[in-house]
Scaffold this active site. Structure first.
Site, PDB file in Angstrom:
ATOM      1  N   ARG A   1      11.538   0.824  -2.456  1.00  0.00           N
ATOM      2  CA  ARG A   1      12.455   0.252  -1.482  1.00  0.00           C
ATOM      3  C   ARG A   1      13.773  -0.128  -2.163  1.00  0.00           C
ATOM      4  NH1 ARG A   1       8.804  -4.250   1.177  1.00  0.00           N
ATOM      5  NH2 ARG A   1      10.777  -4.788   2.193  1.00  0.00           N
TER       6      ARG A   1
ATOM      7  N   HIS B   1      -1.638   2.564  -9.640  1.00  0.00           N
ATOM      8  CA  HIS B   1      -2.154   2.730  -8.281  1.00  0.00           C
ATOM      9  C   HIS B   1      -2.346   1.398  -7.555  1.00  0.00           C
ATOM     10  CE1 HIS B   1      -5.607   3.822 -11.170  1.00  0.00           C
ATOM     11  NE2 HIS B   1      -5.534   2.517 -11.128  1.00  0.00           N
TER      12      HIS B   1
ATOM     13  N   TYR C   1       1.617  -3.831  -5.383  1.00  0.00           N
ATOM     14  CA  TYR C   1       2.875  -4.221  -4.755  1.00  0.00           C
ATOM     15  C   TYR C   1       3.684  -5.063  -5.737  1.00  0.00           C
ATOM     16  CZ  TYR C   1       6.320  -6.673  -1.972  1.00  0.00           C
ATOM     17  OH  TYR C   1       7.497  -7.198  -1.509  1.00  0.00           O
TER      18      TYR C   1
ATOM     19  N   ASN D   1       5.375 -12.807  -3.228  1.00  0.00           N
ATOM     20  CA  ASN D   1       6.763 -13.240  -3.350  1.00  0.00           C
ATOM     21  C   ASN D   1       7.274 -14.054  -2.170  1.00  0.00           C
ATOM     22  OD1 ASN D   1       6.464 -10.810  -1.875  1.00  0.00           O
ATOM     23  ND2 ASN D   1       8.639 -10.385  -2.049  1.00  0.00           N
TER      24      ASN D   1
ATOM     25  N   ARG E   1     -10.403 -17.544 -12.044  1.00  0.00           N
ATOM     26  CA  ARG E   1     -11.351 -17.102 -11.018  1.00  0.00           C
ATOM     27  C   ARG E   1     -12.618 -17.938 -11.140  1.00  0.00           C
ATOM     28  NH1 ARG E   1     -11.831 -11.651 -14.457  1.00  0.00           N
ATOM     29  NH2 ARG E   1     -13.522 -12.214 -15.862  1.00  0.00           N
TER      30      ARG E   1
END
Length: 234
Positions: A105, A135, A138, A158, A212
């Site tokens: 983008r 892969h 984002y 974000n 985690r």
């Protein structure tokens, strides 16, 4: 657009393509490619079928623009490969490979010898030389250094619902699979983020960040409830 205008536009497009071919650009199927007037393409670049190149785009020498790609108002250096991907208002360094099915983008700046792989989206971000996101990732509103590895399923979180925030990842960091980086955070040089971690605070250089829940195993749990036998009967 009238039918005659469409025919005229098609004819103009073919003439432009023939002019590119005379300078050493290779087209696999000139009937399915559209190139805007003013686009610049270097010698030895191969344009595959069903490609659109629009706006003030500049493509270097010996590139490959793969089938079904769309490039608008972008600058590609030499030896760049674009495979079935969309590139909008971005810059890509020499030797970088994009796709298949990637989406760059506006305001994305990708360095040399990078990998932007399948189903990776980059928005308003910079990636240094040698950085790889192979892969399902984002990258939004962030600045990444050189030689960083992003595992599968990494998300730069974000947007907090009101404002956009930026994160920084320094050179040589390793970001494990399924990591969420809740911006704004800084990951230091050479740091490792364990798979499945949600990062909400800065990580020092050369550190390991694990965020985690600890795994808990209850042996015989399914057997005690007859779940194994039920599944087996199916």
């Amino acid at each position: 657009m009238t039918y005659q205008e469409y025919l005229d536009d098609r004819e103009s497009n073919k003439k432009r393509i023939i002019e590119y071919m005379e300078t050493g650009v290779v087209f696999i199927d000139i009937d399915t490619v559209f190139i805007d007037e003013g686009v610049k393409i270097g010698e030895g670049t191969v344009i595959e079928p069903c490609v659109q190149i629009r706006g003030e785009t500049e493509i270097g020498a010996n590139c490959l623009i793969g089938q079904n790609s769309r490039i608008e108002n972008s600058v590609l250096s030499d030896n760049v490969n674009i495979l079935s991907s969309v590139v909008l208002e971005s810059k890509i360094g020499e030797g970088t490979k994009v796709g298949p099915f990637a989406y760059l983008r506006p305001n994305s700046v990708i360095g040399r010898d990078c990998k932007i792989g399948d189903f990776v989206e980059v928005k308003n971000s910079t990636l240094g030389d040698g950085t790889k996101a192979s892969h399902l990732t984002y990258i939004g509103d962030s600045d990444l250094g050189n030689d960083i590895n992003l595992g599968c399923g990494v998300v730069f979180v974000n947007y907090d619902g009101t404002n956009k925030h930026r994160s920084t990842i320094e050179d040589g960091a390793f970001i494990g699979c399924n990591t969420n980086l809740v911006s704004p955070v800084n990951v230091g040089r050479g740091a490792y983020i364990a798979a499945g971690t949600t990062v909400t605070k800065n990580v020092p250089e050369d550190a390991l960040c694990v965020g985690r829940a600890r795994q808990k195993v209850i042996e015989g749990w399914a057997l005690d409830r007859g779940l194994y036998r039920k599944n087996k009967d199916k």
